[in-house]
Design a protein around this motif. Structure first.
Motif, short mmCIF file in Angstrom:
data_model
loop_
_atom_site.label_atom_id
_atom_site.label_comp_id
_atom_site.label_asym_id
_atom_site.label_seq_id
_atom_site.Cartn_x
_atom_site.Cartn_y
_atom_site.Cartn_z
N CYS A 198 -5.44 -5.85 -0.73
CA CYS A 198 -6.19 -4.97 0.11
C CYS A 198 -6.41 -5.47 1.43
CB CYS A 198 -7.68 -5.04 -0.52
SG CYS A 198 -7.91 -4.01 -1.99
N THR A 243 -8.08 0.81 -0.10
CA THR A 243 -8.73 -0.38 -0.01
C THR A 243 -10.23 -0.29 -0.61
OG1 THR A 243 -9.59 -0.71 2.01
CG2 THR A 243 -7.38 -1.56 1.62
N ILE A 266 2.39 2.83 1.29
CA ILE A 266 1.72 1.79 0.40
C ILE A 266 2.69 1.02 -0.52
CG2 ILE A 266 -0.05 1.12 -1.29
CD1 ILE A 266 -2.04 3.04 0.55
N MET A 273 -5.03 4.43 4.02
CA MET A 273 -4.85 3.02 3.82
C MET A 273 -6.09 2.33 3.40
SD MET A 273 -1.38 2.17 5.90
CE MET A 273 -1.34 0.43 5.41
N GLU A 275 3.92 -2.64 -1.13
CA GLU A 275 3.51 -3.29 -2.29
C GLU A 275 4.65 -3.42 -3.42
OE1 GLU A 275 0.15 -1.61 -3.59
OE2 GLU A 275 -1.22 -2.68 -1.98
N LEU A 322 -3.40 -4.49 3.38
CA LEU A 322 -3.20 -3.29 3.92
C LEU A 322 -4.02 -2.99 5.01
CD1 LEU A 322 -3.51 -0.81 0.61
CD2 LEU A 322 -1.26 -1.62 1.89
#
Length: 368
Positions: free
Chosen positions: A341, A327, A264, A323, A268, A344
Motif C-alpha cells: 500500500c 489502499t 496496479i 489507487m 504488483e 501505491l
C-alpha cells in the motif's frame, strides 16, 4: 434447504466485518429462513416448488445482509440494509435499477422485482464474476478490458433524464484529507495510519483536493466498478451489478477505476519484480508494453463509444485517486499500512506531481 457461505469471496475480501444484528426501525433482520419466507410472501417462490426442486441459500453478507437463493433454474439475490446508511444504499440501488431499466440493451442489469421492508430482490444473473474468471485465467483481465470500457461508454453516453437522477456520493477517499469523526471507514488502525501518511504528503493532499474540485456530476455513473461487480454470463456477455452507489457523477471516476486495475496489476506483478536483477529490466519492459496495449484498447473502445477525446494527463490523475482508494479499502480491516500500500501511495504521489510523465509511463501516451 441448504445454507452455505462463499468462502472464496471471504478470502478475497479479507477478514469479514461484523454485521449489525438488528435491522432499523424494528424490521426483522433476515436470515436464510427469513429470506425464503420473504420470497414466498412476495409471490416469487412457492412451498410446493421448494419441496419439488429444493433450494440453496448462500450467505454473501458483508456491508449489507445479502443472500443468494437458487431453486431449480431460477435464482434471486436478496439484500437488506442493517443500519440507516446501508438501508439508504440499498434503496439507492433499487432506484438505480428502476432508472436503468430502459437501458437494458446498453447496460445489462438484473431486473428489479421489489424494494420493500428495506429489502431489495433482483434476479440472480447466471454466470461467474469477472474476478473469479481472472483468478482462473489471468489473461482474461486484459482480454476483457476493452469490453468493460465499451459497457462504460454505453452507460456514460446514456443521458436519460439526468436532472431526476440523484448525485452519486463522491468516494470517501476524498475525505482522507480531513476525515469526519462520523465516518466508520476511518476508524480502523490501518486507516488511521493511512490517513496520517496521506496528510503528511503534500502531493497526495493537493491531488485529492484537485480531483474533488474537478468532480462534475454530468453523467450516470456506476461509482463502484470492479471485477467483483461484473458478471460474465455463459454466453460471454458482461452484466454490471451492485448499483447501490450509482448516480449522477464524473465518468472519469469509473474509467479511472478500470485503468487503475491494470496499472496496479503491473505494479504488483510478482513474476516481474521477483526476477533476478539481470532479468528484471527486460521483464518489466515487456510487462509495461502489455499494459500500454491494454490501455490503448480501453481508450479506443471508450472513445469510440462516447465520441469524446480523452486527455491522458487528466485521466492518469483519476487513476492515482483510484489507487489511493485501493489502499484505503485494503487498510479498512488491517492493523497497519502494508508495504504494498505504501508503494501505491508513493506512485500516486508521483503521478500527481508529474501527470504528463505518469501518462507517458503508465498509459503509454505522450500529452500533445
Amino acid at each position: 434447504m441448504r445454507l452455505s457461505r462463499d468462502h472464496d469471496d471471504e478470502r478475497a475480501a479479507g477478514p469479514p466485518r461484523a454485521l449489525i444484528n438488528s435491522a432499523p426501525e424494528g424490521a426483522q433482520l433476515l436470515d436464510a429462513r427469513g429470506t425464503i419466507d420473504h420470497l414466498i410472501a412476495a409471490g416469487l417462490m412457492s412451498t410446493e416448488r421448494l419441496v419439488r426442486e429444493g433450494v440453496t441459500v448462500t450467505d454473501k453478507s458483508s456491508r449489507c445482509r445479502t443472500f443468494v437463493v437458487r431453486s431449480g433454474t431460477s435464482g434471486y439475490v436478496v439484500k437488506q440494509g442493517t443500519n440507516s446508511e446501508t438501508v439508504q444504499s440499498v434503496h439507492n440501488e433499487a432506484e438505480a435499477y428502476s432508472r436503468l431499466d430502459g437501458l437494458r440493451e446498453s447496460v445489462p442489469i438484473p431486473r428489479l422485482y421489489s424494494f420493500q421492508d428495506g429489502c431489495l430482490v433482483t434476479e440472480c444473473v447466471p454466470g461467474t464474476t469477472l474476478a473469479d474468471s481472472i483468478n482462473r485465467d489471468p489473461g482474461v483481465h486484459a482480454g476483457r478490458a476493452a469490453d468493460v470500457a465499451g459497457v462504460l461508454a454505453r452507460l456514460h453516453r446514456s443521458a436519460g433524464d439526468l436532472p431526476t437522477i440523484p448525485p452519486a456520493r463522491p468516494s470517501p477517499v476524498f475525505l482522507l484529507v480531513s476525515p469526519p469523526l462520523t465516518a466508520f471507514q476511518f476508524h480502523s488502525h490501518g486507516t488511521h495510519q493511512l490517513t496520517r501518511l496521506v496528510q503528511a504528503d503534500k502531493a497526495l493532499v493537493a491531488g485529492l483536493l484537485l480531483l474533488y474540485s474537478r468532480w462534475r456530476a454530468g453523467h450516470q455513473i456506476h461509482n463502484d466498478l470492479r471485477p467483483e461487480n461484473i458478471i460474465v454470463t455463459p454466453d460471454g456477455d458482461l452484466v454490471v451489478i451492485d448499483w447501490e452507489l450509482a448516480g449522477r457523477g464524473d465518468p472519469l471516476w469509473d474509467l479511472g477505476a478500470l485503468v487503475a486495475e491494470h496499472v496496479i496489476a503491473f505494479l504488483e506483478d510478482a513474476d516481474t519484480w521477483t526476477r533476478p536483477p539481470d532479468q528484471r529490466t527486460a521483464a518489466s519492459a515487456d510487462r509495461l508494453g502489455k499494459l500500454h496495449t491494454v490501455v490503448r484498447h480501453v481508450f479506443d473502445a471508450y472513445q469510440d463509444g462516447t465520441k469524446t477525446l480523452l486527455q491522458p494527463a487528466e485521466l492518469v490523475q483519476w487513476v492515482a485517486g483510484r489507487m489511493i482508494l485501493t489502499t484505503m479499502e485494503r487498510c479498512s480491516t488491517a492493523p497497519a499500512v502494508s508495504a504494498a500500500c505504501r508503494h501505491l501511495l508513493q506512485v500516486a504521489a508521483n503521478i500527481f506531481r508529474r501527470p504528463e510523465a505518469g501518462a507517458h509511463i503508465f498509459l503509454g501516451v505522450r500529452q500533445p
